[in-house]
Design an enzyme around this catalytic site. Structure first.
Site, short mmCIF file in Angstrom:
data_model
loop_
_atom_site.label_atom_id
_atom_site.label_comp_id
_atom_site.label_asym_id
_atom_site.label_seq_id
_atom_site.Cartn_x
_atom_site.Cartn_y
_atom_site.Cartn_z
CG HIS A 54 -1.88 -1.10 1.27
ND1 HIS A 54 -1.51 -2.38 1.63
CD2 HIS A 54 -3.21 -1.15 0.98
CE1 HIS A 54 -2.58 -3.18 1.56
NE2 HIS A 54 -3.61 -2.46 1.16
CE LYS A 105 -5.39 -4.51 -1.52
NZ LYS A 105 -6.00 -4.46 -0.18
CE LYS A 133 -19.57 22.98 -19.89
NZ LYS A 133 -20.99 23.26 -20.03
CG ASP A 191 -23.20 23.20 -22.69
OD1 ASP A 191 -23.78 22.21 -22.21
OD2 ASP A 191 -22.08 23.59 -22.33
#
Length: 512
Positions: A125, A152, A296, A334
């Site tokens: 981890h 893992k 955007k 939009d």
């Protein structure tokens, strides 16, 4: 490697009896196995409790006894901790999780004693970051060399692009790998396991009760993301934004995809830098994107080709990867959704009569905000013959947009006293009033009496303070959901090549 990723429910409780209750609940939720987090038990008698848990579990069991030094709760003697894991293995656990730091010692101690059906997961981890592909690859080899049955690796996403490195490891590995990237930016690592070969993912029984940051619920995995339908050939679509957790797009598109059997999944991408995002996820597996605040305009700069309307607006909210050459195409849907919703609000109908012209013609149309959505509405209103006024916090940006669309500019502070005539139209395209800051509004209530219609692009909450006060002042109100639905129809058709299921869209959003 594995095309059917398992869902594992972490089970954390103070008592063994509570654990059994949660294990039963995990099965009811649709989990494939349970992770028994022994380090969370307040009362624990290993010789008695371990067999009891195994005998009473309705699902296969994965035993984890996580020490404090690896992010768990256990602070006691290491020898005793490993003894408990050996006991669980001997008594019939299906999986045992041991940390890389002690894996050699543990696996050497069970040589020749490990039951055939028990698999050892060796885990590592990293709660700070996600290493390079090379370092992740070396780590996977190091874990494998301990004799692990399953590798893992859990890391932390500093950026959404970090997840691509983990996908590379899970997709190219010859051994089973659990590869997860923690945190909100890493959420896609938990959803797209079956596409990129992850062995299992973790899903919680209840929202918020997580064993690591960023875990979704089992319900969301199954119902929101159609987890069982994701395969290596599934196309990935998603919404790019910051913030993005509030978006209803995954709900809308995934339910619609499922209803027609379209092999796609729609996920949230919490993106900090749009260019990095597109450069990282460049394969045609990532087939199309919705784009929201604040990206955007920046997204337009990343496109290989831009639709002329989107170019005029200077912003895109829909991006498609062309399948044959991978070129990124940008569109703006939009303004269609918003302008249609406003026209419908003014005429009280869903069918504006094109021959009689737009009800916006000749009206003063005030747009708050000069970002991507503001540009789209200003452009759309001008096309319909309205007189456009841009109001923005920074006057220079308002002036800039007004020059482009042939309108006027005022600062946001001037808006309160701006009323050259009554029956004006107001459209808020900023995030002011959006959850969680629901008490904010861009315009004081007394100024709203000069408007015949007020539109708010925010749709969480559905009725913002601005809309509530506008209605009290006598204006027609149109919420952001109408714009959202209108622009979503066209995006869905671009994503799938299929006609948008309009009734289903309204039904889904009505229910949520």
């Amino acid at each position: 490697m594995n095309s059917l990723t398992l869902i594992c429910a972490p089970v954390m409780a103070d008592t063994v009896q509570q654990m059994v209750t949660l294990m039963i609940k995990s099965k009811e939720c649709g989990a494939d196995l349970v992770e028994i987090r022994l380090d969370h038990l307040k009362l624990f008698n290993p010789l008695q409790d371990v067999p009891f848990i195994i005998n009473n579990s309705p699902l296969p069991t994965l035993f984890t006894y996580r020490p404090k030094w690896e992010g768990g709760e256990y602070e006691g003697d290491e020898g005793k901790r490993l003894d408990v894991l050996r006991l669980a293995m001997e008594r019939g656990a299906d999986y045992i999780d041991v940390e890389l730091q002690v894996a050699d010692e543990f696996i050497n101690s069970i040589t020749g004693k490990k039951p055939e059906n028990c698999k050892i997961i060796v885990s590592s981890h990293n709660y700070q970051s996600t290493p390079s592909v090379e370092d992740l690859g070396n780590l996977a080899v190091r874990i494998q060399s301990t004799g692990a049955d399953i590798v893992k690796i859990a890391t932390t996403a500093v950026d959404v692009t970090d997840v691509a490195r983990m996908f590379h490891i899970t997709a190219s590995s010859q051994v089973p790998v659990i590869g997860l990237v923690m945190g909100e930016r890493g959420l896609i690592s938990r959803i797209l396991g079956s596409k990129f070969g992850g062995y299992l993912t973790f899903g919680t029984i209840e929202p918020g009760k997580v064993s690591a940051p960023g875990q979704p619920t089992i319900k969301d995995l199954l119902d929101l993301y159609n987890f069982r339908h994701i395969r290596p050939d599934t196309k990935v679509f998603g919404i790019i934004g910051k913030p993005v957790g509030h978006s209803k797009s995954p709900l809308l598109y995934n339910q619609s995809f499922k209803s027609v059997g379209f092999n796609g999944v729609f996920v949230p991408f919490l993106v900090d830098n749009v260019r990095n995002f597109f450069e990282t996820y460049s394969s045609t597996d990532f087939a199309g994107f919705s784009c929201t605040i604040p990206h955007k305009e920046a997204a337009l700069q990343c496109c290989d080709e831009v639709d002329p309307v989107a170019k005029s607006i200077g912003a895109v909210n829909c991006l498609i990867k062309r399948p044959n050459d991978g070129k990124l195409l940008g569109y703006n849907t939009d303004y269609i959704g918003a302008i249609t919703a406003i026209e419908n609000g003014l005429t009280g109908t869903n069918f504006t009569d094109v021959r009689s012209g737009s009800p916006l013609a000749g009206k003063i149309f005030v747009v708050i905000g000069a970002g991507g959505a503001g540009k789209a509405l200003a452009y759309g209103a001008r096309e319909k013959g309205a007189r456009v006024v841009i109001a923005n916090r920074t006057y220079d940006r308002a002036r800039e947009l007004a020059n482009v669309v042939g309108g006027d500019a005022i600062s946001l502070s001037e808006l309160e006293s701006f009323h050259p005539e009554d029956s004006m139209i107001l459209a808020n395209t900023t995030a002011i009033g959006m959850h969680p800051k629901v008490d904010e509004t861009p315009v004081p209530k007394h100024a709203l009496k000069h408007y015949s219609l007020v539109f708010d692009a925010v749709y969480t909450p559905k009725i913002t303070r601005l809309l509530r006060e506008a209605e009290e002042a006598g204006a027609i109100i149109v919420n952001g959901l109408e714009m959202f639905i209108g622009q979503a129809y066209e995006q869905y058709e671009r994503f799938t090549g299929l006609p948008a299921p309009k009734e289903l869209f309204r039904k889904i959003l009505g229910e949520h």
